[in-house]
Design a protein around this motif. Structure first.
Motif, PDB file in Angstrom:
ATOM      1  N   PHE A   3       0.824  -1.212   0.000  1.00 30.33           N
ATOM      2  CA  PHE A   3       0.000   0.000   0.000  1.00 30.33           C
ATOM      3  C   PHE A   3       0.856   1.259   0.000  1.00 30.33           C
ATOM      4  O   PHE A   3       0.514   2.243  -0.662  1.00 30.33           O
ATOM      5  N   GLN A   4       1.965   1.244   0.718  1.00 29.34           N
ATOM      6  CA  GLN A   4       2.798   2.435   0.775  1.00 29.34           C
ATOM      7  C   GLN A   4       3.668   2.597  -0.468  1.00 29.34           C
ATOM      8  O   GLN A   4       3.776   3.704  -1.005  1.00 29.34           O
TER       9      GLN A   4
ATOM     10  N   GLU B 207       0.075   5.267  -0.597  1.00 30.38           N
ATOM     11  CA  GLU B 207      -0.711   5.674   0.568  1.00 30.38           C
ATOM     12  C   GLU B 207       0.218   6.150   1.685  1.00 30.38           C
ATOM     13  O   GLU B 207       1.364   5.726   1.783  1.00 30.38           O
ATOM     14  N   ASP B 208      -0.299   7.036   2.538  1.00 26.14           N
ATOM     15  CA  ASP B 208       0.474   7.418   3.714  1.00 26.14           C
ATOM     16  C   ASP B 208       0.188   6.444   4.852  1.00 26.14           C
ATOM     17  O   ASP B 208      -0.624   5.532   4.705  1.00 26.14           O
ATOM     18  N   ALA B 209       0.872   6.621   5.974  1.00 24.82           N
ATOM     19  CA  ALA B 209       0.766   5.663   7.071  1.00 24.82           C
ATOM     20  C   ALA B 209      -0.659   5.594   7.627  1.00 24.82           C
ATOM     21  O   ALA B 209      -1.166   4.509   7.930  1.00 24.82           O
ATOM     22  N   LEU B 210      -1.319   6.732   7.741  1.00 24.62           N
ATOM     23  CA  LEU B 210      -2.695   6.732   8.251  1.00 24.62           C
ATOM     24  C   LEU B 210      -3.632   6.019   7.281  1.00 24.62           C
ATOM     25  O   LEU B 210      -4.484   5.231   7.695  1.00 24.62           O
ATOM     26  N   GLY B 211      -3.463   6.267   6.001  1.00 24.34           N
ATOM     27  CA  GLY B 211      -4.293   5.598   5.000  1.00 24.34           C
ATOM     28  C   GLY B 211      -4.107   4.091   5.009  1.00 24.34           C
ATOM     29  O   GLY B 211      -5.069   3.335   4.883  1.00 24.34           O
ATOM     30  N   VAL B 212      -2.876   3.650   5.180  1.00 22.62           N
ATOM     31  CA  VAL B 212      -2.603   2.211   5.249  1.00 22.62           C
ATOM     32  C   VAL B 212      -3.258   1.611   6.484  1.00 22.62           C
ATOM     33  O   VAL B 212      -3.861   0.547   6.429  1.00 22.62           O
ATOM     34  N   GLY B 213      -3.161   2.314   7.602  1.00 28.04           N
ATOM     35  CA  GLY B 213      -3.808   1.829   8.824  1.00 28.04           C
ATOM     36  C   GLY B 213      -5.309   1.697   8.654  1.00 28.04           C
ATOM     37  O   GLY B 213      -5.910   0.718   9.094  1.00 28.04           O
ATOM     38  N   LEU B 214      -5.920   2.657   7.993  1.00 26.75           N
ATOM     39  CA  LEU B 214      -7.365   2.594   7.767  1.00 26.75           C
ATOM     40  C   LEU B 214      -7.731   1.466   6.803  1.00 26.75           C
ATOM     41  O   LEU B 214      -8.767   0.828   6.956  1.00 26.75           O
ATOM     42  N   LEU B 215      -6.880   1.228   5.819  1.00 22.43           N
ATOM     43  CA  LEU B 215      -7.146   0.141   4.881  1.00 22.43           C
ATOM     44  C   LEU B 215      -7.011  -1.235   5.536  1.00 22.43           C
ATOM     45  O   LEU B 215      -7.653  -2.196   5.113  1.00 22.43           O
TER      46      LEU B 215
END
Length: 50
Positions: free
Chosen positions: A26-27, A32-40
């Motif tokens: 994802f990154q 994606e940024d770290a927050l976006g990856v966490g949400l995914l």
């Protein structure tokens, strides 16, 4: 005993491999940024709990 270990080992590799490689994918690939990856990855965490 040996047959159960032979079945559990690939299952563990696939589970932990996905947990390691998906955030990197994802990154690196999707940007994606770290927050976006966490949400995914939230659904994966819920699936692991259940």
């Amino acid at each position: 005993m040996a047959s159960s270990c032979a079945l559990i080992f690939p299952a563990g590799c696939s589970l932990y491999g996905a947990m390691t490689l998906l955030p990197l994918y994802f990154q690196q690939v999707r940007g994606e940024d770290a927050l976006g990856v966490g949400l995914l990855l939230i659904p994966q965490g819920f699936g692991r709990v259940l």
